[in-house]
Design a protein around this motif. Structure first.
Motif, PDB file in Angstrom:
ATOM      1  N   ILE A   1      17.403   1.476  -7.158  1.00  0.00           N
ATOM      2  CA  ILE A   1      16.914   0.114  -6.900  1.00  0.00           C
ATOM      3  C   ILE A   1      16.283   0.026  -5.520  1.00  0.00           C
ATOM      4  N   TYR A   2      16.987   0.533  -4.478  1.00  0.00           N
ATOM      5  CA  TYR A   2      16.488   0.437  -3.105  1.00  0.00           C
ATOM      6  C   TYR A   2      15.110   1.078  -2.957  1.00  0.00           C
ATOM      7  N   VAL A   3      15.000   2.314  -3.418  1.00  0.00           N
ATOM      8  CA  VAL A   3      13.769   3.066  -3.185  1.00  0.00           C
ATOM      9  C   VAL A   3      12.643   2.569  -4.077  1.00  0.00           C
ATOM     10  N   THR A   4      12.933   2.324  -5.353  1.00  0.00           N
ATOM     11  CA  THR A   4      11.894   1.924  -6.293  1.00  0.00           C
ATOM     12  C   THR A   4      11.233   0.627  -5.866  1.00  0.00           C
ATOM     13  N   PHE A   5      12.029  -0.320  -5.384  1.00  0.00           N
ATOM     14  CA  PHE A   5      11.474  -1.632  -5.043  1.00  0.00           C
ATOM     15  C   PHE A   5      11.097  -1.774  -3.570  1.00  0.00           C
TER      16      PHE A   5
ATOM     17  N   MET B   1       9.973   2.616   2.105  1.00  0.00           N
ATOM     18  CA  MET B   1      10.452   3.012   3.429  1.00  0.00           C
ATOM     19  C   MET B   1      10.947   1.832   4.256  1.00  0.00           C
ATOM     20  N   LYS B   2      10.349   0.658   4.108  1.00  0.00           N
ATOM     21  CA  LYS B   2      10.801  -0.494   4.885  1.00  0.00           C
ATOM     22  C   LYS B   2      12.260  -0.808   4.577  1.00  0.00           C
TER      23      LYS B   2
ATOM     24  N   SER C   1       0.845  -1.202   0.000  1.00  0.00           N
ATOM     25  CA  SER C   1       0.000   0.000   0.000  1.00  0.00           C
ATOM     26  C   SER C   1       0.876   1.245   0.000  1.00  0.00           C
ATOM     27  N   ALA C   2       0.231   2.390  -0.183  1.00  0.00           N
ATOM     28  CA  ALA C   2       0.964   3.657  -0.126  1.00  0.00           C
ATOM     29  C   ALA C   2       1.546   3.885   1.263  1.00  0.00           C
ATOM     30  N   ALA C   3       0.800   3.479   2.315  1.00  0.00           N
ATOM     31  CA  ALA C   3       1.299   3.629   3.686  1.00  0.00           C
ATOM     32  C   ALA C   3       2.560   2.797   3.897  1.00  0.00           C
ATOM     33  N   ASP C   4       2.594   1.599   3.337  1.00  0.00           N
ATOM     34  CA  ASP C   4       3.800   0.756   3.432  1.00  0.00           C
ATOM     35  C   ASP C   4       4.972   1.420   2.729  1.00  0.00           C
ATOM     36  N   PHE C   5       4.711   1.982   1.550  1.00  0.00           N
ATOM     37  CA  PHE C   5       5.792   2.557   0.748  1.00  0.00           C
ATOM     38  C   PHE C   5       6.348   3.822   1.393  1.00  0.00           C
ATOM     39  N   TYR C   6       5.467   4.709   1.882  1.00  0.00           N
ATOM     40  CA  TYR C   6       5.909   5.988   2.418  1.00  0.00           C
ATOM     41  C   TYR C   6       6.374   5.914   3.870  1.00  0.00           C
ATOM     42  N   SER C   7       5.688   5.111   4.696  1.00  0.00           N
ATOM     43  CA  SER C   7       5.940   5.160   6.147  1.00  0.00           C
ATOM     44  C   SER C   7       6.080   3.783   6.784  1.00  0.00           C
ATOM     45  N   ALA C   8       6.345   2.750   5.994  1.00  0.00           N
ATOM     46  CA  ALA C   8       6.503   1.379   6.506  1.00  0.00           C
ATOM     47  C   ALA C   8       5.279   0.951   7.319  1.00  0.00           C
TER      48      ALA C   8
END
Length: 563
Positions: free
Chosen positions: A196-200, A203-204, A61-68
């Motif tokens: 690579i780190y950020v795209t895939f 935040m986690k 989800s967007a929450a996972d991507f932005y704020s883990a």
């Protein structure tokens, strides 16, 4: 994500041959191949790619991507914040400034450290209670969404750009020194891994890379500082006595004024470093990764302890480099030494590499490999956090909230963020190549000046001043941002050193513009808000009480989605 095993295989095959590449900073001669460094580089990058793969499976989800998903604990977040702060500027830049200027080099570490009480007592809890993914959520809580989010995104992106320059320069010099790669190739390598780190992983992945890096860096710096003190019988007095004996400036390195002699410059830099912390988008994002305001406050408490301890070590490392590196011909460029007769000026790779050479001096080739890998890890992790903050400003603030009016599909929002990451990666590579010869701590100081002049005034006044209006925040924030950027460009460091104009021709004589740009921002915000009698201004003022209750109690705050 299926591409990561192939990336790993390519890395294992290519790095040894890359290390043999000709054309180094030593007048075109090949560097000796440091197999320990190569092995540790491969090990760390492999580990981080595995973490990225793991995180990608849990980022839905967007929450996972932005704020883990708000699922990071206070202790973990404290280490991650410390990892964000212990950047190339902190490790390579401050030790390099102490190496060249002595005591005065500490102005950066002291300034950065004392910014944390501002964050702790002023904004940590309020940020977590009012925001969701970015600090623009807080700044625009009761103000006009479109205009304030565009302003916040501009402030974030300019700050991120200057901060990225420092990391890319540090990485480029490090890889160039160790592996004999051309500087521009080294910068491209770092930019590619960051994408690579950020795209895939989002935040986690960025958080866990920061945590691992922070632990390794604290261990490495502790060992290095301990080894330096051991050589002097654990007597700081003996260390400083030797440093004043061998340094060209002699006793002057123990006195203030050798780095910044102009009182206005010192005050301006101090303001930027203290208040810029509370306006750094990649730091502010971290408060949304914990479950509540109490955890946000604890995060800052833990981070301050780790950061303060680390800055004590950088001081010892800088003086250790004066005594052990500047006196050893193995670490000096013979051509520069012949011209300058100074071991300080002749260090291979420039002053940014003082800590790296010291690792070799106190721990040999194996420890050099470890510290080099950790320094590279430091840069990669911070660059990833910066890229995520910049991409979030574009995708969340501009695309989702402005263009789509808050009704964007989550998958589309994350996709835009990943595209923005690729753009920021390419921008970082270009800027890193242009600003090759700048001190990394100095470049970060400029980023802090911009954050302190735009992001911080708008954020703190939106939280605490009832009479703030959208018009006041927009015009004042823009004036702060423009004055800071213009002040940076027209300063001697950029106008003369980077752009190549004649010495003494810089229109503005201050290297850091924060003293004036912060004043312009705060006064403009205050005056324009007081004079604003529009209908929107009434709505802005009426919304303060509801915002104040939520900021203090957390009632209605965005909750964590995973624990």
């Amino acid at each position: 994500m299926k591409k990561i095993p192939y990336l790993l295989a390519t890395l294992f095959i290519c790095l040894p041959s890359v290390a043999l590449a000709a054309g180094t900073i030593d007048g075109g001669t090949k560097q000796a191949v440091n197999w320990a460094a190569i092995g540790m580089f491969i090990g760390f990058v492999s580990l981080t790619l595995v973490i990225t793969y793991w995180a990608s499976k849990r980022t839905v989800s967007a929450a996972d991507f932005y704020s883990a998903g708000g699922g990071i604990s206070a202790g973990q977040n404290g280490l991650a914040i410390a990892g964000d702060y212990m950047s190339a500027a902190s490790f390579l830049g401050i030790s390099g400034l102490v190496y060249t200027s002595g005591y005065d080099g500490l102005i950066y570490s002291v300034g950065w450290l004392v910014g944390w009480p501002v964050v702790t007592f002023l904004i940590a809890e309020q940020l977590r209670n009012l925001g969701k993914f970015t600090f623009a959520d807080v700044a625009s809580f009761r103000l006009g969404q479109t205009r304030i989010r565009i302003l916040a995104a501009c402030g974030s992106l300019v700050t991120v750009a200057f901060y990225l320059i420092a990391q890319m320069v540090g990485a480029g010099k490090l890889i160039q020194l160790l592996f004999g790669l051309d500087y521009w190739i080294a910068v491209i390598l770092v930019g590619g891994l960051m994408m690579i780190y950020v795209t895939f992983g989002g935040m986690k992945a960025t958080t866990w890379v920061q945590i691992i890096k922070a632990v390794l860096l604290l261990f490495g710096a502790t060992f290095m500082a301990g080894a330096v003190l051991y050589k002097f019988g654990f007597s700081p007095e003996a260390l400083f006595a030797k440093a004043t004996e061998v340094h060209p400036k002699k006793l002057a390195i123990m006195e203030p004024g050798s780095l910044i002699s102009n009182p206005l410059s010192a005050i301006s830099l101090g303001l930027a470093l203290m208040f810029g912390t509370a306006g750094l988008p990649h730091i502010l994002m971290r408060f949304f990764t914990v479950k509540d305001a109490q955890a946000a406050r604890k995060s800052v408490f833990y981070a301050t302890g780790f950061i303060g301890y680390f800055y004590i070590l950088t001081f010892i490392i800088g003086f250790g480099a004066i005594t052990l590196v500047s006196t050893d011909l193995a670490f000096l460029d013979a051509g520069i030494l012949e011209k300058t007769k100074s071991g300080i000026a002749a260090i291979k790779g420039g002053s940014n590499m003082a800590a790296i050479h010291l690792a070799d001096a106190v721990g040999g080739n194996l420890f050099l490999g470890f510290i080099s890998a950790v320094a590279f890890a430091t840069i990669l992790a911070v660059v990833s956090g910066l890229a995520l903050a910049g991409a979030s400003s574009i995708s969340h603030d501009i695309y989702a909230m402005v263009i789509k009016g808050g009704h964007a599909n989550e998958q589309d929002e994350v996709r835009v963020s990943k595209i923005a990451t690729l753009f920021l990666g390419m921008l970082a590579i270009v800027l890193g190549i242009i600003f090759e010869n700048q001190n990394v701590a100095f470049m970060v100081g400029l980023a802090f000046a911009i954050a302190a002049s735009c992001n911080f005034p708008v954020l703190v006044m939106s939280i605490f001043w009832k009479n703030l209006t959208t018009r006041g925040a927009l015009i004042g924030g823009l004036l702060g941002l423009i004055s800071a950027v213009v002040g940076v460009i027209l300063s001697p460091a950029v106008w003369e050193v980077t752009l190549g104009f004649a010495k003494g021709s810089a229109p503005i004589k201050l290297d850091n513009p924060a003293l004036f740009s912060m004043a312009i921002a705060f006064v403009s915000i205050w005056l324009i808000s007081l004079l604003d009698r529009s209908a929107r201004a009434g709505t802005d003022r009426d919304g303060f009480d509801a915002q104040f209750v939520r900021s203090q109690t957390g009632i209605g705050a965005a909750s964590a989605t995973s624990h």
